[in-house]
Design a protein around this motif. Structure first.
Motif, PDB file in Angstrom:
ATOM      1  N   ARG A   2      16.173 -23.442 -10.178  1.00 11.07           N
ATOM      2  CA  ARG A   2      15.286 -23.615 -11.333  1.00 11.07           C
ATOM      3  C   ARG A   2      15.745 -22.720 -12.483  1.00 11.07           C
ATOM      4  O   ARG A   2      15.743 -23.140 -13.651  1.00 11.07           O
ATOM      5  N   ALA A   3      16.132 -21.500 -12.167  1.00 10.61           N
ATOM      6  CA  ALA A   3      16.603 -20.581 -13.205  1.00 10.61           C
ATOM      7  C   ALA A   3      17.845 -21.137 -13.893  1.00 10.61           C
ATOM      8  O   ALA A   3      17.971 -21.053 -15.121  1.00 10.61           O
ATOM      9  N   ALA A   4      18.755 -21.715 -13.114  1.00 17.90           N
ATOM     10  CA  ALA A   4      19.962 -22.313 -13.706  1.00 17.90           C
ATOM     11  C   ALA A   4      19.587 -23.469 -14.628  1.00 17.90           C
ATOM     12  O   ALA A   4      20.146 -23.615 -15.721  1.00 17.90           O
ATOM     13  N   PHE A   5      18.620 -24.293 -14.210  1.00 19.60           N
ATOM     14  CA  PHE A   5      18.145 -25.400 -15.046  1.00 19.60           C
ATOM     15  C   PHE A   5      17.537 -24.865 -16.343  1.00 19.60           C
ATOM     16  O   PHE A   5      17.821 -25.370 -17.433  1.00 19.60           O
ATOM     17  N   LEU A   6      16.704 -23.832 -16.231  1.00 20.79           N
ATOM     18  CA  LEU A   6      16.053 -23.262 -17.415  1.00 20.79           C
ATOM     19  C   LEU A   6      17.074 -22.634 -18.363  1.00 20.79           C
ATOM     20  O   LEU A   6      16.951 -22.758 -19.580  1.00 20.79           O
ATOM     21  N   LEU A   7      18.073 -21.987 -17.800  1.00 26.50           N
ATOM     22  CA  LEU A   7      19.120 -21.393 -18.624  1.00 26.50           C
ATOM     23  C   LEU A   7      19.876 -22.471 -19.397  1.00 26.50           C
ATOM     24  O   LEU A   7      20.122 -22.329 -20.594  1.00 26.50           O
ATOM     25  N   ASP A   8      20.207 -23.566 -18.730  1.00 30.31           N
ATOM     26  CA  ASP A   8      20.868 -24.688 -19.410  1.00 30.31           C
ATOM     27  C   ASP A   8      19.979 -25.262 -20.509  1.00 30.31           C
ATOM     28  O   ASP A   8      20.444 -25.594 -21.596  1.00 30.31           O
ATOM     29  N   PHE A   9      18.688 -25.391 -20.228  1.00 28.33           N
ATOM     30  CA  PHE A   9      17.726 -25.900 -21.209  1.00 28.33           C
ATOM     31  C   PHE A   9      17.707 -24.999 -22.446  1.00 28.33           C
ATOM     32  O   PHE A   9      17.787 -25.484 -23.578  1.00 28.33           O
ATOM     33  N   CYS A  10      17.629 -23.682 -22.224  1.00 24.07           N
ATOM     34  CA  CYS A  10      17.585 -22.734 -23.340  1.00 24.07           C
ATOM     35  C   CYS A  10      18.873 -22.786 -24.158  1.00 24.07           C
ATOM     36  O   CYS A  10      18.833 -22.784 -25.390  1.00 24.07           O
ATOM     37  N   ARG A  11      19.994 -22.830 -23.476  1.00 23.44           N
ATOM     38  CA  ARG A  11      21.277 -22.903 -24.188  1.00 23.44           C
ATOM     39  C   ARG A  11      21.368 -24.170 -25.027  1.00 23.44           C
ATOM     40  O   ARG A  11      21.836 -24.136 -26.177  1.00 23.44           O
ATOM     41  N   ALA A  12      20.933 -25.299 -24.474  1.00 22.82           N
ATOM     42  CA  ALA A  12      20.977 -26.557 -25.213  1.00 22.82           C
ATOM     43  C   ALA A  12      20.077 -26.508 -26.443  1.00 22.82           C
ATOM     44  O   ALA A  12      20.451 -26.982 -27.520  1.00 22.82           O
ATOM     45  N   ARG A  13      18.889 -25.923 -26.296  1.00 22.09           N
ATOM     46  CA  ARG A  13      17.972 -25.803 -27.446  1.00 22.09           C
ATOM     47  C   ARG A  13      18.574 -24.908 -28.527  1.00 22.09           C
ATOM     48  O   ARG A  13      18.500 -25.218 -29.703  1.00 22.09           O
ATOM     49  N   LEU A  14      19.171 -23.792 -28.112  1.00 18.63           N
ATOM     50  CA  LEU A  14      19.786 -22.897 -29.086  1.00 18.63           C
ATOM     51  C   LEU A  14      20.939 -23.577 -29.816  1.00 18.63           C
ATOM     52  O   LEU A  14      21.077 -23.441 -31.037  1.00 18.63           O
ATOM     53  N   GLN A  15      21.753 -24.317 -29.090  1.00 16.76           N
ATOM     54  CA  GLN A  15      22.867 -25.034 -29.719  1.00 16.76           C
ATOM     55  C   GLN A  15      22.358 -26.082 -30.700  1.00 16.76           C
ATOM     56  O   GLN A  15      22.922 -26.251 -31.780  1.00 16.76           O
ATOM     57  N   ALA A  16      21.273 -26.765 -30.345  1.00 16.64           N
ATOM     58  CA  ALA A  16      20.708 -27.773 -31.242  1.00 16.64           C
ATOM     59  C   ALA A  16      20.187 -27.125 -32.522  1.00 16.64           C
ATOM     60  O   ALA A  16      20.400 -27.641 -33.623  1.00 16.64           O
ATOM     61  N   VAL A  17      19.523 -25.998 -32.379  1.00 17.73           N
ATOM     62  CA  VAL A  17      19.005 -25.294 -33.554  1.00 17.73           C
ATOM     63  C   VAL A  17      20.156 -24.768 -34.412  1.00 17.73           C
ATOM     64  O   VAL A  17      20.120 -24.872 -35.643  1.00 17.73           O
ATOM     65  N   GLN A  18      21.192 -24.226 -33.773  1.00 19.08           N
ATOM     66  CA  GLN A  18      22.353 -23.747 -34.534  1.00 19.08           C
ATOM     67  C   GLN A  18      23.006 -24.883 -35.307  1.00 19.08           C
ATOM     68  O   GLN A  18      23.421 -24.699 -36.457  1.00 19.08           O
ATOM     69  N   ALA A  19      23.093 -26.061 -34.699  1.00 21.32           N
ATOM     70  CA  ALA A  19      23.680 -27.217 -35.386  1.00 21.32           C
ATOM     71  C   ALA A  19      22.824 -27.616 -36.586  1.00 21.32           C
ATOM     72  O   ALA A  19      23.354 -27.935 -37.657  1.00 21.32           O
ATOM     73  N   GLN A  20      21.510 -27.586 -36.424  1.00 18.11           N
ATOM     74  CA  GLN A  20      20.618 -27.918 -37.534  1.00 18.11           C
ATOM     75  C   GLN A  20      20.757 -26.905 -38.667  1.00 18.11           C
ATOM     76  O   GLN A  20      20.773 -27.273 -39.841  1.00 18.11           O
ATOM     77  N   ILE A  21      20.861 -25.633 -38.317  1.00 21.54           N
ATOM     78  CA  ILE A  21      21.019 -24.597 -39.339  1.00 21.54           C
ATOM     79  C   ILE A  21      22.334 -24.784 -40.084  1.00 21.54           C
ATOM     80  O   ILE A  21      22.396 -24.650 -41.306  1.00 21.54           O
ATOM     81  N   GLN A  22      23.377 -25.126 -39.355  1.00 26.37           N
ATOM     82  CA  GLN A  22      24.674 -25.349 -39.989  1.00 26.37           C
ATOM     83  C   GLN A  22      24.594 -26.509 -40.980  1.00 26.37           C
ATOM     84  O   GLN A  22      25.120 -26.420 -42.094  1.00 26.37           O
ATOM     85  N   VAL A  23      23.934 -27.586 -40.612  1.00 32.10           N
ATOM     86  CA  VAL A  23      23.776 -28.729 -41.517  1.00 32.10           C
ATOM     87  C   VAL A  23      22.982 -28.311 -42.756  1.00 32.10           C
ATOM     88  O   VAL A  23      23.352 -28.657 -43.879  1.00 32.10           O
ATOM     89  N   LEU A  24      21.933 -27.538 -42.550  1.00 31.86           N
ATOM     90  CA  LEU A  24      21.132 -27.070 -43.686  1.00 31.86           C
ATOM     91  C   LEU A  24      21.945 -26.147 -44.591  1.00 31.86           C
ATOM     92  O   LEU A  24      21.881 -26.248 -45.819  1.00 31.86           O
ATOM     93  N   ASP A  25      22.708 -25.242 -43.977  1.00 32.26           N
ATOM     94  CA  ASP A  25      23.549 -24.336 -44.761  1.00 32.26           C
ATOM     95  C   ASP A  25      24.568 -25.107 -45.590  1.00 32.26           C
ATOM     96  O   ASP A  25      24.797 -24.800 -46.758  1.00 32.26           O
ATOM     97  N   GLU A  26      25.185 -26.111 -44.976  1.00 35.54           N
ATOM     98  CA  GLU A  26      26.169 -26.918 -45.695  1.00 35.54           C
ATOM     99  C   GLU A  26      25.506 -27.682 -46.843  1.00 35.54           C
ATOM    100  O   GLU A  26      26.066 -27.786 -47.930  1.00 35.54           O
ATOM    101  N   GLY A  27      24.305 -28.167 -46.602  1.00 39.13           N
ATOM    102  CA  GLY A  27      23.562 -28.876 -47.655  1.00 39.13           C
ATOM    103  C   GLY A  27      23.223 -27.949 -48.802  1.00 39.13           C
ATOM    104  O   GLY A  27      23.327 -28.330 -49.975  1.00 39.13           O
ATOM    105  N   MET A  28      22.830 -26.723 -48.479  1.00 43.26           N
ATOM    106  CA  MET A  28      22.501 -25.749 -49.513  1.00 43.26           C
ATOM    107  C   MET A  28      23.748 -25.355 -50.296  1.00 43.26           C
ATOM    108  O   MET A  28      23.704 -25.197 -51.509  1.00 43.26           O
ATOM    109  N   ALA A  29      24.883 -25.228 -49.618  1.00 47.02           N
ATOM    110  CA  ALA A  29      26.126 -24.858 -50.290  1.00 47.02           C
ATOM    111  C   ALA A  29      26.531 -25.961 -51.268  1.00 47.02           C
ATOM    112  O   ALA A  29      26.963 -25.679 -52.394  1.00 47.02           O
TER     113      ALA A  29
END
Length: 76
Positions: free
Chosen positions: A43-70
């Motif tokens: 379960r911990a391994a599943f939760l860790l994968d879930f957290c990593r995937a969420r963080l990567q998704a948020v980082q991708a969204q921030i990158q798109v926003l940053d590029e749009g702002m630039a």
């Protein structure tokens, strides 16, 4: 042999993080029998994968926003 079901996804990143912290504390404290420790580890391994995937998704969204702002700033 019973069919394995998919693990239940947490409601949010924060819920996953909290559950993960609780699992780690129980495993480290040695409070679980061997079978439950294995299930907790899985379960911990599943939760860790879930957290990593969420963080990567948020980082991708921030990158798109940053590029749009630039682009917005350079267009002015």
């Amino acid at each position: 042999m019973p069919k394995a079901t998919a693990p239940a996804a947490p409601a949010s990143y924060e819920a996953a993080q909290q559950e993960l912290e609780q699992l780690v504390a129980r495993i480290e404290a040695g409070q679980l029998p061997l079978d439950e420790m294995l299930a907790g580890y899985q379960r911990a391994a599943f939760l860790l994968d879930f957290c990593r995937a969420r963080l990567q998704a948020v980082q991708a969204q921030i990158q798109v926003l940053d590029e749009g702002m630039a682009h917005a700033w350079t267009a002015q």
